[in-house]
Design an enzyme around this catalytic site. Sequence first.
Site, PDB file in Angstrom:
ATOM      1  N   ARG A 141       0.823  -1.235   0.000  1.00  0.00           N
ATOM      2  CA  ARG A 141       0.000   0.000   0.000  1.00  0.00           C
ATOM      3  C   ARG A 141       0.849   1.274   0.000  1.00  0.00           C
ATOM      4  O   ARG A 141       0.452   2.301   0.551  1.00  0.00           O
ATOM      5  CB  ARG A 141      -0.983   0.020   1.200  1.00  0.00           C
ATOM      6  N   SER A 170     -11.134  -0.408   4.302  1.00  0.00           N
ATOM      7  CA  SER A 170     -10.388  -0.736   5.531  1.00  0.00           C
ATOM      8  C   SER A 170      -9.677   0.504   6.039  1.00  0.00           C
ATOM      9  O   SER A 170      -8.955   1.160   5.290  1.00  0.00           O
ATOM     10  CB  SER A 170      -9.342  -1.810   5.242  1.00  0.00           C
ATOM     11  N   GLU A 200      -4.562   3.262   6.871  1.00  0.00           N
ATOM     12  CA  GLU A 200      -4.512   3.303   5.408  1.00  0.00           C
ATOM     13  C   GLU A 200      -5.219   4.558   4.877  1.00  0.00           C
ATOM     14  O   GLU A 200      -4.774   5.189   3.923  1.00  0.00           O
ATOM     15  CB  GLU A 200      -5.184   2.043   4.847  1.00  0.00           C
TER      16      GLU A 200
HETATM   17  C1  LIG Z   1     -15.736  -0.017   0.071  1.00  0.00           C
HETATM   18  C2  LIG Z   1     -14.268   0.154  -0.160  1.00  0.00           C
HETATM   19  C3  LIG Z   1     -13.456  -0.937  -0.313  1.00  0.00           C
HETATM   20  C4  LIG Z   1     -12.083  -0.791  -0.549  1.00  0.00           C
HETATM   21  N1  LIG Z   1     -11.329  -1.907  -0.699  1.00  0.00           N
HETATM   22  C5  LIG Z   1     -10.001  -1.785  -0.967  1.00  0.00           C
HETATM   23  C6  LIG Z   1      -9.195  -2.954  -1.179  1.00  0.00           C
HETATM   24  O1  LIG Z   1      -9.660  -4.086  -1.152  1.00  0.00           O
HETATM   25  N2  LIG Z   1      -7.875  -2.756  -1.420  1.00  0.00           N
HETATM   26  C7  LIG Z   1      -7.310  -1.518  -1.484  1.00  0.00           C
HETATM   27  O2  LIG Z   1      -6.100  -1.423  -1.745  1.00  0.00           O
HETATM   28  N3  LIG Z   1      -8.048  -0.400  -1.292  1.00  0.00           N
HETATM   29  C8  LIG Z   1      -9.374  -0.495  -1.028  1.00  0.00           C
HETATM   30  N4  LIG Z   1     -10.132   0.623  -0.825  1.00  0.00           N
HETATM   31  C9  LIG Z   1      -9.475   1.948  -0.783  1.00  0.00           C
HETATM   32  C10 LIG Z   1      -9.441   2.676  -2.124  1.00  0.00           C
HETATM   33  O3  LIG Z   1     -10.507   2.263  -2.946  1.00  0.00           O
HETATM   34  C11 LIG Z   1      -8.136   2.500  -2.873  1.00  0.00           C
HETATM   35  O4  LIG Z   1      -7.054   2.999  -2.115  1.00  0.00           O
HETATM   36  C12 LIG Z   1      -8.170   3.215  -4.236  1.00  0.00           C
HETATM   37  O5  LIG Z   1      -7.109   2.739  -5.011  1.00  0.00           O
HETATM   38  C13 LIG Z   1      -8.093   4.730  -4.141  1.00  0.00           C
HETATM   39  O6  LIG Z   1      -8.417   5.260  -5.416  1.00  0.00           O
HETATM   40  P1  LIG Z   1      -9.103   6.699  -5.572  1.00  0.00           P
HETATM   41  O7  LIG Z   1      -9.199   7.007  -7.005  1.00  0.00           O
HETATM   42  O8  LIG Z   1     -10.403   6.747  -4.830  1.00  0.00           O
HETATM   43  O9  LIG Z   1      -8.036   7.642  -4.880  1.00  0.00           O
HETATM   44  P2  LIG Z   1      -8.262   8.783  -3.790  1.00  0.00           P
HETATM   45  O10 LIG Z   1      -8.896   8.172  -2.576  1.00  0.00           O
HETATM   46  O11 LIG Z   1      -8.934   9.943  -4.393  1.00  0.00           O
HETATM   47  O12 LIG Z   1      -6.756   9.163  -3.443  1.00  0.00           O
HETATM   48  C14 LIG Z   1      -5.945   8.285  -2.700  1.00  0.00           C
HETATM   49  C15 LIG Z   1      -4.504   8.794  -2.775  1.00  0.00           C
HETATM   50  O13 LIG Z   1      -4.073   8.653  -4.124  1.00  0.00           O
HETATM   51  C16 LIG Z   1      -3.637   9.915  -4.630  1.00  0.00           C
HETATM   52  N5  LIG Z   1      -4.009   9.942  -6.028  1.00  0.00           N
HETATM   53  C17 LIG Z   1      -5.245   9.828  -6.562  1.00  0.00           C
HETATM   54  N6  LIG Z   1      -5.170   9.854  -7.898  1.00  0.00           N
HETATM   55  C18 LIG Z   1      -3.860   9.991  -8.202  1.00  0.00           C
HETATM   56  C19 LIG Z   1      -3.122  10.075  -9.412  1.00  0.00           C
HETATM   57  N7  LIG Z   1      -3.742  10.024 -10.595  1.00  0.00           N
HETATM   58  N8  LIG Z   1      -1.778  10.206  -9.369  1.00  0.00           N
HETATM   59  C20 LIG Z   1      -1.131  10.255  -8.168  1.00  0.00           C
HETATM   60  N9  LIG Z   1      -1.767  10.196  -6.991  1.00  0.00           N
HETATM   61  C21 LIG Z   1      -3.107  10.052  -7.009  1.00  0.00           C
HETATM   62  C22 LIG Z   1      -4.351  10.973  -3.784  1.00  0.00           C
HETATM   63  O14 LIG Z   1      -3.599  12.165  -3.749  1.00  0.00           O
HETATM   64  C23 LIG Z   1      -4.364  10.282  -2.437  1.00  0.00           C
HETATM   65  O15 LIG Z   1      -3.145  10.440  -1.770  1.00  0.00           O
HETATM   66  C24 LIG Z   1     -11.512   0.496  -0.604  1.00  0.00           C
HETATM   67  C25 LIG Z   1     -12.335   1.617  -0.451  1.00  0.00           C
HETATM   68  C26 LIG Z   1     -13.696   1.458  -0.248  1.00  0.00           C
HETATM   69  C27 LIG Z   1     -14.566   2.668  -0.122  1.00  0.00           C
END
Ligand SMILES: Cc1cc2nc3c(=O)[nH]c(=O)nc-3n(C[C@H](O)[C@H](O)[C@H](O)COP(=O)(O)OP(=O)(O)OC[C@H]3O[C@@H](n4cnc5c(N)ncnc54)[C@H](O)[C@@H]3O)c2cc1C
Length: 332
Positions: free
Chosen positions: A183, A238, A313
């Site tokens: 992560r 999580s 996380e």
């Molecule tokens: C119901 C649920 C279940 C989930 N299950 C999992 C799971 O099983 N495994 C897991 O790993 N995660 C899980 N997550 C967490 C999350 O979905 C992941 O971390 C996801 O990859 C974040 O993507 P996002 O586009 O929403 O990023 P955001 O939440 O908008 O951003 C997260 C981070 O990434 C950065 N970021 C976003 N886009 C970019 C980009 N293009 N370039 C550089 N940095 C960027 C942001 O600045 C921030 O620091 C879950 C979340 C939810 C709500």
Amino acid sequence: MRTEPASTAPALLSELERLCPGGVFQGVPLAQISRWRIGGPADLVLRPGSIEELAALRAFFHREGLPHLVIGATTNLLFSDAGLRPACIQIDQRMAGIEAVSQTEIDAQAGAWAPRVARVAMQMGLTGAEHVCGIPGTIGGLVCMNGGSQRKGIGSALVEAVTVDETGAIGIRRPEDCGFAYRRSVFQDNGEVVAAARLRFEPVEEAGRTRSEVRREMLRIMADRRRKFPQKEPNCGSVFKSNPAMYDDIGPPGAAIEKLGFKGRRIGGALCSPHHANFVVNTGAATAHDTLALITEIRDAVLASTGYEMEVEARYVAQDGSFHPALLPAEA
Ligand SMILES: Cc1cc2nc3c(=O)[nH]c(=O)nc-3n(C[C@H](O)[C@H](O)[C@H](O)COP(=O)(O)OP(=O)(O)OC[C@H]3O[C@@H](n4cnc5c(N)ncnc54)[C@H](O)[C@@H]3O)c2cc1C
């Protein structure tokens, strides 16, 4: 660097509209657009429609000395109750192209929905993307977080990432430049934005599988997630990362938290989910402060009882746009 908000001065707005046509939004309530449904207003949200627009916006902010931050679908973020003063670049559906570039490789723009990429891979007869089929975020966010499930991370499928640095320069990063760990990636700290990712997966025949087996596995993973995770109340997945030593010793974070009786513990509108103890859900009117206080209380209780300090996380975004682990005493 100036620290005041990228104000709403007409000249600034018209320049931003020129650089990012149709993608400039003022006074956006984060409680309405964020996954946790928490947060005050964001003064300015910019949604670029291409890598070139993303690069032009970053170059402009760099030239002007204006702070800004970059987010994806907000599925891992908790926003301040005071909202956001710097401009916020949100990479979403406006920049979400997915294209097969060879029999085993897919190019996905950063705003592409991760489960959609997993589906495209399956339809191409590839295996290896199943573990992201239920993760509700963008490919950019997934690469930044090295997200995944079933003890996997997207980093292992990355061939290269197209990046945009703080000056607006477009570059290429290979996996060995990305500092992937559990992560973690360099993109959490180095100021570069992932604009697109080339991902490689394995043909099903080479893995001794069939496309319908892969499809069935994805359906099973999604059904499992629906059963295990809270579905109704807004949450960010999580809250705490799994720690291998703690896992072997006492189990995953959810088990440790549950053992201490936290399921159903509430602070204000934030609730430790009775469904899964590693989820903090918004029961309707949770504030960032409620959520940080509950996460901190859980972390401290597990530390006192087990000696393991669980790593958070979920990321907290303060009103100045800085990112922190979602714990008190960060500003809320
Ligand atoms: C119901 C649920 C279940 C989930 N299950 C999992 C799971 O099983 N495994 C897991 O790993 N995660 C899980 N997550 C967490 C999350 O979905 C992941 O971390 C996801 O990859 C974040 O993507 P996002 O586009 O929403 O990023 P955001 O939440 O908008 O951003 C997260 C981070 O990434 C950065 N970021 C976003 N886009 C970019 C980009 N293009 N370039 C550089 N940095 C960027 C942001 O600045 C921030 O620091 C879950 C979340 C939810 C709500």
